[in-house]
Design a protein around this motif. Structure first.
Motif, PDB file in Angstrom:
ATOM      1  N   ASN A   6     109.199  87.067  54.150  1.00  0.00           N
ATOM      2  CA  ASN A   6     110.092  86.917  55.307  1.00  0.00           C
ATOM      3  C   ASN A   6     109.321  86.670  56.606  1.00  0.00           C
ATOM      4  O   ASN A   6     109.878  86.165  57.576  1.00  0.00           O
ATOM      5  N   LYS A   7     108.035  87.029  56.622  1.00  0.00           N
ATOM      6  CA  LYS A   7     107.208  86.775  57.800  1.00  0.00           C
ATOM      7  C   LYS A   7     106.780  85.310  57.885  1.00  0.00           C
ATOM      8  O   LYS A   7     106.365  84.830  58.937  1.00  0.00           O
ATOM      9  N   LEU A   8     106.875  84.593  56.751  1.00  0.00           N
ATOM     10  CA  LEU A   8     106.522  83.174  56.757  1.00  0.00           C
ATOM     11  C   LEU A   8     107.589  82.326  57.449  1.00  0.00           C
ATOM     12  O   LEU A   8     107.289  81.269  58.008  1.00  0.00           O
ATOM     13  N   ILE A  13     103.985  75.093  62.357  1.00  0.00           N
ATOM     14  CA  ILE A  13     103.148  74.137  61.642  1.00  0.00           C
ATOM     15  C   ILE A  13     102.350  73.367  62.688  1.00  0.00           C
ATOM     16  O   ILE A  13     102.920  72.693  63.550  1.00  0.00           O
ATOM     17  N   LEU A  14     101.041  73.483  62.629  1.00  0.00           N
ATOM     18  CA  LEU A  14     100.159  72.882  63.624  1.00  0.00           C
ATOM     19  C   LEU A  14      99.493  71.633  63.058  1.00  0.00           C
ATOM     20  O   LEU A  14      98.894  71.681  61.978  1.00  0.00           O
ATOM     21  N   TYR A  62      95.759  78.934  57.021  1.00  0.00           N
ATOM     22  CA  TYR A  62      96.864  79.775  57.469  1.00  0.00           C
ATOM     23  C   TYR A  62      96.300  80.955  58.242  1.00  0.00           C
ATOM     24  O   TYR A  62      95.328  81.592  57.808  1.00  0.00           O
ATOM     25  N   SER A  63      96.885  81.241  59.401  1.00  0.00           N
ATOM     26  CA  SER A  63      96.448  82.371  60.212  1.00  0.00           C
ATOM     27  C   SER A  63      97.641  82.907  60.981  1.00  0.00           C
ATOM     28  O   SER A  63      98.774  82.438  60.812  1.00  0.00           O
ATOM     29  N   ASN A  64      97.384  83.880  61.839  1.00  0.00           N
ATOM     30  CA  ASN A  64      98.458  84.440  62.657  1.00  0.00           C
ATOM     31  C   ASN A  64      99.028  83.407  63.629  1.00  0.00           C
ATOM     32  O   ASN A  64     100.126  83.588  64.167  1.00  0.00           O
ATOM     33  N   PHE A  65      98.273  82.342  63.884  1.00  0.00           N
ATOM     34  CA  PHE A  65      98.731  81.312  64.816  1.00  0.00           C
ATOM     35  C   PHE A  65      99.655  80.297  64.142  1.00  0.00           C
ATOM     36  O   PHE A  65     100.443  79.632  64.800  1.00  0.00           O
ATOM     37  N   GLY A  66      99.554  80.170  62.826  1.00  0.00           N
ATOM     38  CA  GLY A  66     100.396  79.226  62.109  1.00  0.00           C
ATOM     39  C   GLY A  66      99.671  78.572  60.952  1.00  0.00           C
ATOM     40  O   GLY A  66      98.560  78.982  60.580  1.00  0.00           O
ATOM     41  N   LYS A 109     117.818  94.962  43.560  1.00  0.00           N
ATOM     42  CA  LYS A 109     117.740  93.539  43.881  1.00  0.00           C
ATOM     43  C   LYS A 109     116.524  93.267  44.757  1.00  0.00           C
ATOM     44  O   LYS A 109     116.134  94.093  45.583  1.00  0.00           O
ATOM     45  N   ILE A 110     115.949  92.087  44.581  1.00  0.00           N
ATOM     46  CA  ILE A 110     114.780  91.696  45.377  1.00  0.00           C
ATOM     47  C   ILE A 110     115.224  91.361  46.798  1.00  0.00           C
ATOM     48  O   ILE A 110     116.110  90.529  47.003  1.00  0.00           O
ATOM     49  N   ILE A 111     114.604  92.017  47.772  1.00  0.00           N
ATOM     50  CA  ILE A 111     114.923  91.743  49.179  1.00  0.00           C
ATOM     51  C   ILE A 111     113.750  91.067  49.897  1.00  0.00           C
ATOM     52  O   ILE A 111     113.917  90.542  50.992  1.00  0.00           O
ATOM     53  N   ASN A 112     112.591  91.087  49.273  1.00  0.00           N
ATOM     54  CA  ASN A 112     111.419  90.457  49.874  1.00  0.00           C
ATOM     55  C   ASN A 112     110.316  90.403  48.820  1.00  0.00           C
ATOM     56  O   ASN A 112     110.440  90.991  47.744  1.00  0.00           O
ATOM     57  N   PHE A 113     109.240  89.707  49.113  1.00  0.00           N
ATOM     58  CA  PHE A 113     108.076  89.706  48.228  1.00  0.00           C
ATOM     59  C   PHE A 113     106.845  89.358  49.049  1.00  0.00           C
ATOM     60  O   PHE A 113     106.956  88.854  50.171  1.00  0.00           O
ATOM     61  N   THR A 114     105.688  89.673  48.505  1.00  0.00           N
ATOM     62  CA  THR A 114     104.444  89.368  49.200  1.00  0.00           C
ATOM     63  C   THR A 114     103.681  88.284  48.450  1.00  0.00           C
ATOM     64  O   THR A 114     103.787  88.166  47.216  1.00  0.00           O
ATOM     65  N   VAL A 115     102.920  87.494  49.193  1.00  0.00           N
ATOM     66  CA  VAL A 115     102.093  86.437  48.607  1.00  0.00           C
ATOM     67  C   VAL A 115     100.692  86.534  49.195  1.00  0.00           C
ATOM     68  O   VAL A 115     100.485  87.124  50.259  1.00  0.00           O
ATOM     69  N   THR A 116      99.732  85.943  48.506  1.00  0.00           N
ATOM     70  CA  THR A 116      98.384  85.854  49.053  1.00  0.00           C
ATOM     71  C   THR A 116      98.347  84.700  50.051  1.00  0.00           C
ATOM     72  O   THR A 116      98.974  83.662  49.838  1.00  0.00           O
ATOM     73  N   SER A 117      97.618  84.897  51.136  1.00  0.00           N
ATOM     74  CA  SER A 117      97.553  83.859  52.166  1.00  0.00           C
ATOM     75  C   SER A 117      96.652  82.696  51.752  1.00  0.00           C
ATOM     76  O   SER A 117      96.672  81.644  52.394  1.00  0.00           O
ATOM     77  N   GLU A 118      95.881  82.871  50.684  1.00  0.00           N
ATOM     78  CA  GLU A 118      94.975  81.809  50.237  1.00  0.00           C
ATOM     79  C   GLU A 118      95.698  80.725  49.442  1.00  0.00           C
ATOM     80  O   GLU A 118      95.512  79.531  49.686  1.00  0.00           O
ATOM     81  N   ASP A 119      96.524  81.142  48.472  1.00  0.00           N
ATOM     82  CA  ASP A 119      97.195  80.141  47.629  1.00  0.00           C
ATOM     83  C   ASP A 119      98.697  80.403  47.482  1.00  0.00           C
ATOM     84  O   ASP A 119      99.366  79.740  46.704  1.00  0.00           O
TER      85      ASP A 119
END
Length: 201
Positions: A6-8, A13-14, A62-66, A109-119
C-alpha cells in the motif's frame, strides 16, 4: 528492504530523460504463479492512458524519493507484453483474497502484503482476522514459505498452529544482553543521623 504494497501506491515515477517526475503508481500487477509484482499501472499529465504500464524490468532504482526509469518510452500498453496481458485477463488481485489452511480453517482476508524493494517479490501476507478471532490476533503476518496454493478466490497455507507459534515466538523474543547503564546503582542515601539514645545533644 521490505516495502508494504500500500506504500507503493502514489510513488512518483522519475524520468532520467525528463529530469523529474512524470507520474505516479496507481496500481500493481501481481503474477499469481511467482507471487511477484511484474508491472505497475501509472497515471500522470504526460502519460498516455493507452500506454500506462511500467514493466518492473524497466525500473532502474527504487528509493524513498520514487522509482527511476529512463524515459516514458519504457511504458507499454496492456497488450504489448504477453505475460502482463494474460495476468490482466485473469483480473487477479491479492488484496481481499481469503486465506485458509489446508484443513479448511479460515484465517481471514489479505489486507496488505510486503515485497522486496530489489525485485518486488512478495514476502509476507498481512491478513485481517475474522471477527471471532480478532480479539486475540487482529492481524497475522504469513511468510510466503507457508503458502501451499493460490486460487482465484483464496490462498491456502500450512497449519494455523504453526503460524501462531511462530508469531508468539517473535513477540516473546527478549534480546540476550545486559545494559550496564540499567544495573542496580549503589545506595548513596545518607546514613541515619538520629542521635543515639542516652547521648547528649
Amino acid at each position: 528492504m521490505l516495502v508494504a504494497a500500500n506504500k507503493l501506491i502514489g510513488t512518483p515515477i522519475l524520468s532520467m530523460q525528463a529530469g523529474g517526475a512524470i507520474g505516479r503508481i496507481i496500481d500493481f500487477i501481481v503474477d499469481p504463479d511467482t507471487l511477484k509484482i511484474i508491472a505497475f499501472r501509472l497515471e500522470g499529465p504526460v502519460i498516455n492512458r493507452n500506454s500506462n504500464i511500467l514493466d518492473v524490468s524497466s525500473v532502474r532504482e527504487y528509493s524513498n524519493f520514487g522509482m527511476v526509469i529512463d524515459d516514458t518510452d519504457e511504458l507499454v500498453a496492456p497488450d504489448d507484453v504477453v505475460k502482463i496481458s494474460k495476468i490482466l485477463e485473469l483480473n487477479f488481485s491479492l488484496i481481499s483474497l481469503k486465506v485458509e489452511t489446508k484443513k479448511g480453517s479460515k484465517l481471514g482476508k489479505i489486507i496488505n502484503f510486503t515485497v522486496t524493494s530489489e525485485d518486488f517479490t512478495v514476502q509476507q501476507l498481512i491478513v485481517k482476522r475474522p471477527a471471532i478471532k480478532s480479539f486475540i490476533d487482529p492481524e497475522l503476518t504469513i511468510h510466503r514459505k507457508e503458502i501451499v496454493e493460490i486460487t482465484d478466490y483464496k490462498v491456502i497455507v500450512k497449519d494455523e498452529e504453526k503460524i501462531l507459534k511462530e508469531k508468539a515466538a517473535k513477540e516473546d523474543f527478549v534480546p540476550n544482553f545486559v545494559n550496564p547503564f540499567r544495573e542496580q546503582q549503589p545506595d548513596f542515601a545518607p546514613a541515619d543521623t538520629e542521635t543515639p539514645a542516652g547521648k547528649d545533644n
